[in-house]
Design a protein around this motif. Structure first.
Motif, short mmCIF file in Angstrom:
data_model
loop_
_atom_site.label_atom_id
_atom_site.label_comp_id
_atom_site.label_asym_id
_atom_site.label_seq_id
_atom_site.Cartn_x
_atom_site.Cartn_y
_atom_site.Cartn_z
N SER A 56 0.88 -1.27 0.08
CA SER A 56 -0.30 0.03 -0.43
C SER A 56 0.98 1.28 -0.09
O SER A 56 1.51 1.50 0.39
CB SER A 56 -0.66 0.35 1.09
N VAL A 57 0.68 1.90 -0.91
CA VAL A 57 1.50 3.29 -1.01
C VAL A 57 0.98 3.93 -0.23
O VAL A 57 2.21 4.90 0.80
CB VAL A 57 1.20 4.03 -2.54
N ARG A 58 -0.07 4.06 0.15
CA ARG A 58 -0.38 4.94 1.11
C ARG A 58 0.06 4.56 3.11
O ARG A 58 0.73 4.85 3.73
CB ARG A 58 -2.06 4.38 1.97
N ARG A 59 0.41 3.37 3.19
CA ARG A 59 0.64 2.80 4.21
C ARG A 59 2.43 3.13 4.10
O ARG A 59 2.85 3.76 5.11
CB ARG A 59 0.64 1.34 5.00
N ILE A 60 3.20 2.78 3.04
CA ILE A 60 4.51 2.99 2.85
C ILE A 60 4.53 5.01 3.14
O ILE A 60 6.40 4.77 3.70
CB ILE A 60 4.89 2.40 1.63
N ALA A 61 4.32 5.58 2.75
CA ALA A 61 4.31 7.28 3.48
C ALA A 61 4.17 7.57 4.25
O ALA A 61 4.95 7.99 4.84
CB ALA A 61 3.65 7.56 2.16
N SER B 117 4.05 12.96 -0.48
CA SER B 117 4.51 11.85 -1.59
C SER B 117 4.65 10.81 -0.75
O SER B 117 5.24 10.28 0.57
CB SER B 117 5.72 13.18 -1.54
N PRO B 118 5.22 10.09 -2.04
CA PRO B 118 5.51 8.28 -1.71
C PRO B 118 6.61 7.84 -0.68
O PRO B 118 6.35 7.30 0.38
CB PRO B 118 5.98 8.07 -3.48
N ASP B 119 7.40 8.98 -0.44
CA ASP B 119 8.93 9.02 0.64
C ASP B 119 8.34 9.53 2.28
O ASP B 119 9.34 9.72 2.70
CB ASP B 119 10.16 9.85 -0.06
N GLY B 120 7.25 10.05 2.23
CA GLY B 120 7.06 11.36 3.23
C GLY B 120 7.52 12.40 3.53
O GLY B 120 6.63 12.69 4.83
#
Length: 313
Positions: free
Chosen positions: A133-138, A270-273
């Motif tokens: 999940s990109v949401r969780r990863i960020a 953003s993907p890297d948070g």
């Protein structure tokens, strides 16, 4: 004029244990609402279930609904049961179909599953968190940058098997999903929404029908929950206005209060948070769709369009 309740309702669903558990809830609620009604399950395996790579390669979340939609439109079933979070909101439902009911909402929060019962804060640096999940990863990049996310897809049962096989040290899964498959005992920590903002439509089951099937719509509409409808309408309009894609870390949840007020918090990462945009508004006299639009516009003013468009998909 009251329409007669169909003697048999055919329910199309993904064939995973999670999806079938969701159908079982609908069957039970229909049986309680209409004495003597019979239901049949029409299982399908979607391209999203078969694919093990990134969802973006299949066009995003629609990979979990395309075959279900086709069976419904072809008349092979009378209704479909969906997790709202799996139904794309950046485009309308397939022509000829409608949501006839949103069931009472379950827990919207994410849960950590760790074999030894550790919490996120207790995990040693370098621990592998299984999630695609990109949401969780960020969001993990924001709050726990010392942890490492490893790609992991598949239904919840399959992910739990992968955890047991040592493919990750811990998992992040939906608390409601674990409850539906009777795996609440596997949860080591429920994450507050302030730490892990939920996906749009979290915890809500939707019943989709053909729009010209008035008898089925009438039969299932009594399962609908007003608060779930208001919250889901606001959230899906929020996502629709943002026009995010499947690689966009977008999160948000609406909450209906007992006094009728409705609030919506929306977040874009953003993907890297490293970039976090946040907006939180109360509806007041606004209808749910207008609230969703207003929160999305507030994020667009902060630069959400640029953040979303900069993410490859």
């Amino acid at each position: 004029m009251t329409l007669p309740v169909p003697a048999v309702l055919r329910i199309v669903s993904r064939s995973s244990p999670m999806a079938l558990a969701q159908v079982a809830r609908v069957q039970a609620e229909l049986a309680a609402l209409h004495q003597g009604i019979h239901t049949e399950v029409v299982p399908v395996t979607t391209s999203g279930d078969r694919w093990t790579g990134a969802l973006s390669a299949l066009g995003g979340k629609g990979a979990f609904t395309k075959e279900v939609d086709a069976a419904l439109l072809a008349g092979e079933a009378d209704l479909a049961v969906h997790c709202v979070k799996d139904v794309p909101a950046d485009r309308p439902l397939p022509a000829g179909t409608v949501f006839a009911a949103f069931l009472r909402r379950d827990d919207v929060r994410d849960a950590l599953v760790h074999p030894a019962g550790l919490t996120l804060d207790q995990l040693p640096p370098g621990s592998r968190i299984g999630t695609s999940s990109v949401r969780r990863i960020a969001q993990l990049a924001v709050t726990h940058p010392q942890l490492v996310c490893v790609p992991m897809r598949g239904n919840a049962n399959r992910r739990l098997e992968k955890l047991a096989a040592g493919e990750a040290d811990a998992l992040l899964l939906a608390a409601s999903g674990l409850a539906r498959i009777g795996a609440e005992h596997r949860i080591s920590e429920i994450l507050p929404v302030e730490l892990m903002c939920p996906p749009i439509g979290a915890g809500v089951l939707a019943i989709q029908c053909r729009e010209d099937d008035a008898a089925t719509i009438a039969a299932v509409s009594g399962l609908g929950d007003e608060d779930a409808w208001r919250e889901t309408t606001a959230e899906r309009m929020f996502l629709h206005v943002l026009q995010g894609h499947c690689n966009s870390p977008i999160a948000g949840f609406a909450r209906a209060e007992r006094d009728g007020r409705l609030s919506l918090r929306g977040r874009v990462f953003s993907p890297d948070g490293k970039t976090v945009l946040d907006a939180h508004e109360w509806a007041g006299p606004l209808d749910p769709a207008t609230l969703g639009t207003s929160v999305a516009v507030a994020l667009l003013r902060q630069g959400a369009r640029e953040v979303i468009d900069a993410i490859p998909h």
